[in-house]
Design a protein around this motif. Structure first.
Motif, PDB file in Angstrom:
ATOM      1  N   SER A   9       0.836  -1.206   0.000  1.00 38.50           N
ATOM      2  CA  SER A   9       0.000   0.000   0.000  1.00 38.50           C
ATOM      3  C   SER A   9       0.869   1.253   0.000  1.00 38.50           C
ATOM      4  O   SER A   9       0.473   2.282  -0.543  1.00 38.50           O
ATOM      5  CB  SER A   9      -0.924   0.005   1.216  1.00 38.50           C
ATOM      6  N   LEU A  10       2.047   1.163   0.601  1.00 42.70           N
ATOM      7  CA  LEU A  10       2.978   2.301   0.579  1.00 42.70           C
ATOM      8  C   LEU A  10       3.417   2.581  -0.851  1.00 42.70           C
ATOM      9  O   LEU A  10       3.512   3.746  -1.264  1.00 42.70           O
ATOM     10  CB  LEU A  10       4.185   1.996   1.462  1.00 42.70           C
ATOM     11  N   ILE A  11       3.657   1.511  -1.617  1.00 46.27           N
ATOM     12  CA  ILE A  11       4.026   1.679  -3.022  1.00 46.27           C
ATOM     13  C   ILE A  11       2.857   2.263  -3.797  1.00 46.27           C
ATOM     14  O   ILE A  11       3.023   3.196  -4.598  1.00 46.27           O
ATOM     15  CB  ILE A  11       4.468   0.333  -3.626  1.00 46.27           C
ATOM     16  N   TYR A  12       1.650   1.750  -3.543  1.00 38.94           N
ATOM     17  CA  TYR A  12       0.475   2.236  -4.265  1.00 38.94           C
ATOM     18  C   TYR A  12       0.198   3.702  -3.950  1.00 38.94           C
ATOM     19  O   TYR A  12      -0.142   4.485  -4.849  1.00 38.94           O
ATOM     20  CB  TYR A  12      -0.734   1.380  -3.912  1.00 38.94           C
ATOM     21  N   ASP A  13       0.339   4.081  -2.691  1.00 40.89           N
ATOM     22  CA  ASP A  13       0.081   5.467  -2.294  1.00 40.89           C
ATOM     23  C   ASP A  13       1.051   6.436  -2.969  1.00 40.89           C
ATOM     24  O   ASP A  13       0.742   7.624  -3.110  1.00 40.89           O
ATOM     25  CB  ASP A  13       0.173   5.611  -0.775  1.00 40.89           C
ATOM     26  N   ASN A  14       2.213   5.932  -3.362  1.00 41.98           N
ATOM     27  CA  ASN A  14       3.221   6.774  -4.032  1.00 41.98           C
ATOM     28  C   ASN A  14       3.354   6.398  -5.506  1.00 41.98           C
ATOM     29  O   ASN A  14       4.416   6.587  -6.109  1.00 41.98           O
ATOM     30  CB  ASN A  14       4.571   6.627  -3.328  1.00 41.98           C
ATOM     31  N   LYS A  86      13.106   8.846  -2.617  1.00 44.38           N
ATOM     32  CA  LYS A  86      12.238   9.965  -2.264  1.00 44.38           C
ATOM     33  C   LYS A  86      11.132   9.517  -1.306  1.00 44.38           C
ATOM     34  O   LYS A  86      10.773  10.237  -0.369  1.00 44.38           O
ATOM     35  CB  LYS A  86      11.625  10.573  -3.526  1.00 44.38           C
ATOM     36  N   THR A  87      10.576   8.332  -1.555  1.00 44.61           N
ATOM     37  CA  THR A  87       9.524   7.814  -0.684  1.00 44.61           C
ATOM     38  C   THR A  87      10.034   7.598   0.727  1.00 44.61           C
ATOM     39  O   THR A  87       9.363   7.922   1.708  1.00 44.61           O
ATOM     40  CB  THR A  87       8.974   6.490  -1.251  1.00 44.61           C
ATOM     41  N   LEU A  88      11.253   7.035   0.844  1.00 45.43           N
ATOM     42  CA  LEU A  88      11.811   6.782   2.182  1.00 45.43           C
ATOM     43  C   LEU A  88      12.223   8.073   2.877  1.00 45.43           C
ATOM     44  O   LEU A  88      12.119   8.179   4.098  1.00 45.43           O
ATOM     45  CB  LEU A  88      13.000   5.829   2.076  1.00 45.43           C
ATOM     46  N   VAL A  89      12.696   9.056   2.116  1.00 40.83           N
ATOM     47  CA  VAL A  89      12.991  10.362   2.717  1.00 40.83           C
ATOM     48  C   VAL A  89      11.719  10.941   3.323  1.00 40.83           C
ATOM     49  O   VAL A  89      11.717  11.464   4.445  1.00 40.83           O
ATOM     50  CB  VAL A  89      13.588  11.329   1.667  1.00 40.83           C
ATOM     51  N   SER A  90      10.617  10.829   2.582  1.00 43.17           N
ATOM     52  CA  SER A  90       9.331  11.331   3.079  1.00 43.17           C
ATOM     53  C   SER A  90       8.880  10.547   4.306  1.00 43.17           C
ATOM     54  O   SER A  90       8.390  11.134   5.281  1.00 43.17           O
ATOM     55  CB  SER A  90       8.287  11.230   1.969  1.00 43.17           C
ATOM     56  N   LEU A  91       9.045   9.210   4.284  1.00 44.32           N
ATOM     57  CA  LEU A  91       8.623   8.382   5.411  1.00 44.32           C
ATOM     58  C   LEU A  91       9.435   8.706   6.658  1.00 44.32           C
ATOM     59  O   LEU A  91       8.886   8.845   7.755  1.00 44.32           O
ATOM     60  CB  LEU A  91       8.769   6.902   5.051  1.00 44.32           C
ATOM     61  N   ARG A  92      10.756   8.833   6.503  1.00 46.78           N
ATOM     62  CA  ARG A  92      11.604   9.192   7.655  1.00 46.78           C
ATOM     63  C   ARG A  92      11.244  10.566   8.183  1.00 46.78           C
ATOM     64  O   ARG A  92      11.248  10.803   9.391  1.00 46.78           O
ATOM     65  CB  ARG A  92      13.084   9.150   7.261  1.00 46.78           C
ATOM     66  N   SER A  93      10.951  11.471   7.264  1.00 48.50           N
ATOM     67  CA  SER A  93      10.572  12.825   7.677  1.00 48.50           C
ATOM     68  C   SER A  93       9.282  12.792   8.489  1.00 48.50           C
ATOM     69  O   SER A  93       9.168  13.459   9.527  1.00 48.50           O
ATOM     70  CB  SER A  93      10.405  13.717   6.438  1.00 48.50           C
ATOM     71  N   SER A 123      13.672   1.651   8.592  1.00 47.72           N
ATOM     72  CA  SER A 123      13.459   2.372   7.337  1.00 47.72           C
ATOM     73  C   SER A 123      14.379   1.834   6.237  1.00 47.72           C
ATOM     74  O   SER A 123      13.988   1.778   5.072  1.00 47.72           O
ATOM     75  CB  SER A 123      13.688   3.875   7.542  1.00 47.72           C
ATOM     76  N   ARG A 124      15.592   1.417   6.610  1.00 44.29           N
ATOM     77  CA  ARG A 124      16.502   0.842   5.607  1.00 44.29           C
ATOM     78  C   ARG A 124      15.962  -0.500   5.099  1.00 44.29           C
ATOM     79  O   ARG A 124      16.056  -0.806   3.893  1.00 44.29           O
ATOM     80  CB  ARG A 124      17.888   0.653   6.221  1.00 44.29           C
ATOM     81  N   LYS A 125      15.389  -1.297   5.979  1.00 37.59           N
ATOM     82  CA  LYS A 125      14.808  -2.575   5.552  1.00 37.59           C
ATOM     83  C   LYS A 125      13.632  -2.351   4.612  1.00 37.59           C
ATOM     84  O   LYS A 125      13.445  -3.098   3.645  1.00 37.59           O
ATOM     85  CB  LYS A 125      14.365  -3.374   6.777  1.00 37.59           C
ATOM     86  N   ILE A 126      12.833  -1.333   4.885  1.00 39.78           N
ATOM     87  CA  ILE A 126      11.711  -1.003   4.003  1.00 39.78           C
ATOM     88  C   ILE A 126      12.232  -0.591   2.629  1.00 39.78           C
ATOM     89  O   ILE A 126      11.696  -1.000   1.594  1.00 39.78           O
ATOM     90  CB  ILE A 126      10.860   0.123   4.618  1.00 39.78           C
ATOM     91  N   GLN A 127      13.275   0.199   2.613  1.00 40.35           N
ATOM     92  CA  GLN A 127      13.862   0.641   1.350  1.00 40.35           C
ATOM     93  C   GLN A 127      14.355  -0.552   0.532  1.00 40.35           C
ATOM     94  O   GLN A 127      14.086  -0.641  -0.679  1.00 40.35           O
ATOM     95  CB  GLN A 127      15.025   1.601   1.630  1.00 40.35           C
ATOM     96  N   ASP A 128      15.062  -1.475   1.185  1.00 42.09           N
ATOM     97  CA  ASP A 128      15.566  -2.664   0.476  1.00 42.09           C
ATOM     98  C   ASP A 128      14.412  -3.494  -0.075  1.00 42.09           C
ATOM     99  O   ASP A 128      14.489  -4.028  -1.188  1.00 42.09           O
ATOM    100  CB  ASP A 128      16.416  -3.511   1.425  1.00 42.09           C
ATOM    101  N   SER A 305       9.063  -4.352   9.487  1.00 36.22           N
ATOM    102  CA  SER A 305       9.637  -3.032   9.781  1.00 36.22           C
ATOM    103  C   SER A 305       8.633  -1.922   9.492  1.00 36.22           C
ATOM    104  O   SER A 305       8.542  -0.939  10.232  1.00 36.22           O
ATOM    105  CB  SER A 305      10.914  -2.823   8.959  1.00 36.22           C
ATOM    106  N   TYR A 306       7.874  -2.072   8.400  1.00 30.79           N
ATOM    107  CA  TYR A 306       6.881  -1.053   8.061  1.00 30.79           C
ATOM    108  C   TYR A 306       5.776  -1.005   9.110  1.00 30.79           C
ATOM    109  O   TYR A 306       5.318   0.074   9.510  1.00 30.79           O
ATOM    110  CB  TYR A 306       6.303  -1.327   6.680  1.00 30.79           C
ATOM    111  N   GLU A 307       5.350  -2.166   9.580  1.00 30.21           N
ATOM    112  CA  GLU A 307       4.344  -2.210  10.635  1.00 30.21           C
ATOM    113  C   GLU A 307       4.873  -1.562  11.909  1.00 30.21           C
ATOM    114  O   GLU A 307       4.140  -0.883  12.634  1.00 30.21           O
ATOM    115  CB  GLU A 307       3.936  -3.662  10.913  1.00 30.21           C
ATOM    116  N   SER A 308       6.173  -1.760  12.176  1.00 28.19           N
ATOM    117  CA  SER A 308       6.785  -1.152  13.359  1.00 28.19           C
ATOM    118  C   SER A 308       6.754   0.368  13.282  1.00 28.19           C
ATOM    119  O   SER A 308       6.427   1.053  14.258  1.00 28.19           O
ATOM    120  CB  SER A 308       8.237  -1.644  13.494  1.00 28.19           C
ATOM    121  N   ILE A 309       7.066   0.918  12.118  1.00 23.26           N
ATOM    122  CA  ILE A 309       7.046   2.374  11.942  1.00 23.26           C
ATOM    123  C   ILE A 309       5.610   2.892  11.983  1.00 23.26           C
ATOM    124  O   ILE A 309       5.332   3.955  12.559  1.00 23.26           O
ATOM    125  CB  ILE A 309       7.741   2.753  10.618  1.00 23.26           C
TER     126      ILE A 309
END
Length: 583
Positions: A9-14, A86-93, A123-128, A305-309
């Motif tokens: 869903s994170l991919i779909y939202d972006n 860019k997506t992970l920069v936004s998520l970390r932000s 966040s790094r695991k999500i990016q990978d 990891s995404y569920e954790s964030i």
């Protein structure tokens, strides 16, 4: 804000940012879809007719398709990496922004190490995982389905054999899914615990070394390290069983297709070229399954990891300040009216009960009392770091809840016993209080804080880089920088939280002088450890069990009070004992 915790869903939202990469992925797939059909043409048509020119032409065409596939793959990978980044920069932000506004009801119970683990490692695991999905799994899924569709047109009977992989694969996936999710969850929690304890113990290296107790720290971290290692072993074993099962199943399917195709060739109902095309295309059709098998651990790790964030992003334990009132100009009048308060983590323990206090604009009050009497709590409540259970706190006759809390805090400053100095230069640390401060304003603040002399003696003066947490400075020097920071802020309300309790007499004298300058004309709340530092306070409040026991000037309390005289006598006796010990 509630949101789906599925990484897809994170991919779909972006999706809009991934459109270019997805477009190139489709062209990357289209470029090589015809290859099985071209191979069949060579074997069934050109080899029997000895059409050498036709064979060479198709080989050239195949090379052209592969080159196009290569070009689109490189361009697509670059576009996808850029979009994922860019997506992970936004998520970390978003995560860091949320942490900034989490209530202390949450922060008091969550270790810094765990939040750091979520921000950095998760966040790094999500990016990978997103790169895996977008740059490998998705292209291979599209390619596999496209080639399978081509094979249906070539021979539906052989294609039908391949369809048996789907239900068996789903059964195996569902069987192992919960086990993999459970082991990934355990591994993540073990890593968060390890990171949190490592962060805490590394911060205490000086303490353990000073006490000669390094072995205790090592045993504690080794225990958590062992638990994390065991969780990784369990996760790897589960993934290996899943991967091995899928590998065996995939090879059985390949053998079935080859055996069935060979039988049909011998029967004369399928051409040799068609069987060859199926054999060549089979790895491509099976590739999505192999991808899921090979990277299942990575996907479940990223999902966990995404569920954790998302747990942090969705928590409603945030500061509940929604007021809009701006105090211009702010006077610094503070009132506590029948305030009740308990810390969220210890609601059964009442800190303040029916508490009343009025601090007039420009008044300097000092809070004294035993540990746990509620002194620091009052400072925390003035700044709105916690919300009260009942009652009212008013600033200039405006309720806390009606204020624009961020703007209110910009008119406040706090000097603590152990002030935080960030890595960076001296001037960077001072500009935390006022980003647009001129060099002249910064020097004037340093002079007022009696800090200019030692700053000028540093290797690069105000541009000298500090160590992490200001370890290159003495306690007195850190305090003077903190006071200069408060002076630069020019607050209407100033809180001094035991600002001189850990200093020697000379440092205390210089800092007390600087604080007296800082306090002039402001509303000041001093939380005092050394009673000698509050002689000049307009009013001293003696606290006990969340209530005001006594109040008055230093002179009056020293003569007529009960509780303050007891504190004063105890401190004098302690000072005399220290003098005798050092004599």
């Amino acid at each position: 804000m509630k949101q789906s915790k599925d990484i897809l869903s994170l991919i779909y939202d972006n999706r809009s940012s991934f459109s270019k990469g997805l477009f190139l992925v489709i062209f990357r797939v289209i470029a090589i879809i015809p290859l099985p059909w071209l191979f069949r043409v060579i074997i069934d048509d050109y080899i029997p007719s000895n059409n050498q020119i036709g064979i060479v032409s198709i080989c050239i065409l195949c090379v052209g398709c592969l080159l196009m596939h290569y070009a689109f793959s490189i361009a697509g990978a670059n576009a996808i990496v850029t979009s994922v980044s860019k997506t992970l920069v936004s998520l970390r932000s978003r995560l860091f922004h949320k942490i900034q506004f989490l209530s202390f009801a949450y922060l008091d119970q969550e270790s810094t190490g765990k939040l750091l683990s979520k921000y950095s490692f998760d966040s790094r695991k999500i990016q990978d995982t997103m790169l895996l999905i977008m740059n490998q799994c998705m292209p291979n899924m599209i390619l596999g389905l496209s080639v399978f569709t081509l094979l249906i047109f070539m021979d539906w009977r052989l294609a039908l054999l391949l369809l048996f992989v789907i239900p068996v694969f789903l059964i195996i996936k569902l069987y192992f899914k919960q086990m993999l999710i459970r082991e990934n969850n355990r591994a993540r929690l073990a890593q968060e615990t390890l990171t949190g304890n490592a962060n805490e113990l590394l911060s205490a290296v000086r303490l353990f070394r000073s006490l000669g107790e390094e072995e205790k720290a090592e045993k504690k971290i080794d225990n958590h390290n062992h638990n994390f290692g065991e969780s990784l072993i369990n996760l790897t074993v589960a993934s290996s069983i899943f991967g091995t099962s899928m590998f065996v199943f995939t090879n059985v399917i390949q053998l079935t297709v080859i055996a069935g195709g060979s039988y049909l060739v011998l029967q004369g109902s399928v051409s040799l070229g068609t069987l060859f095309a199926f054999v060549i295309a089979l790895p491509t059709v099976m590739m999505p399954i192999n991808m899921i098998t090979q990277f299942s651990e990575q996907y479940f790790t990223g999902q966990e990891s995404y569920e954790s964030i998302c747990e942090v992003l969705e928590t409603d334990l945030v500061e509940n300040w929604h007021g809009s009132v701006l105090l211009h100009p702010m006077q610094g009048d503070v009132k506590f009216e029948r305030v009740h308060f308990s810390y969220p983590s210890k609601k059964e323990s009442i800190v303040l009960s029916d508490f009343n206090l009025h601090i007039r604009p420009g008044e300097h009050i000092a809070l004294v009392g035993e540990s746990g009497s509620g002194k620091s709590t009052i400072a925390n409540l003035i700044l709105g770091l916690y919300d009260i259970s009942s009652g009212t706190i008013k600033i200039d006759n405006q309720s806390h809840h009606s204020l624009n809390m961020r703007e209110f805090r910009k008119n406040c400053a706090i000097v603590m016993q152990d002030n935080l100095i960030l890595s960076g230069s001296v001037i960077d640390n001072l500009r935390i209080a006022k980003a647009d401060a001129t060099d002249k304003e910064i020097r004037e603040a340093a002079i007022a804080a009696n800090a200019d002399e030692f700053i000028d003696q540093l290797p690069n003066g105000f541009e000298t880089l500090m160590g992490e947490r200001g370890v290159s400075l003495s306690g007195g020097q850190r305090q003077r920088i903190s006071i200069a920071r408060a002076i630069l802020r020019n607050p209407k309300i100033l809180i001094l939280d035991e600002a001189t309790s850990a200093l020697d007499n000379e440092s205390e004298r210089m800092i007390q002088e600087a604080m007296d300058k800082l306090a002039n004309g402001r509303t000041v709340v001093s939380i005092a450890h050394r009673l000698s530092t509050i002689r000049n306070a307009d009013r001293i409040i003696v606290m006990g069990h969340g209530k005001i026991l006594e109040q008055g000037t230093f002179k009056n309390l020293a003569k007529e009070s009960i509780h303050f005289k007891k504190l004063l006598t105890s401190q004098i006796e302690m000072t005399e004992q220290l003098i005798e010990m050092n004599a």
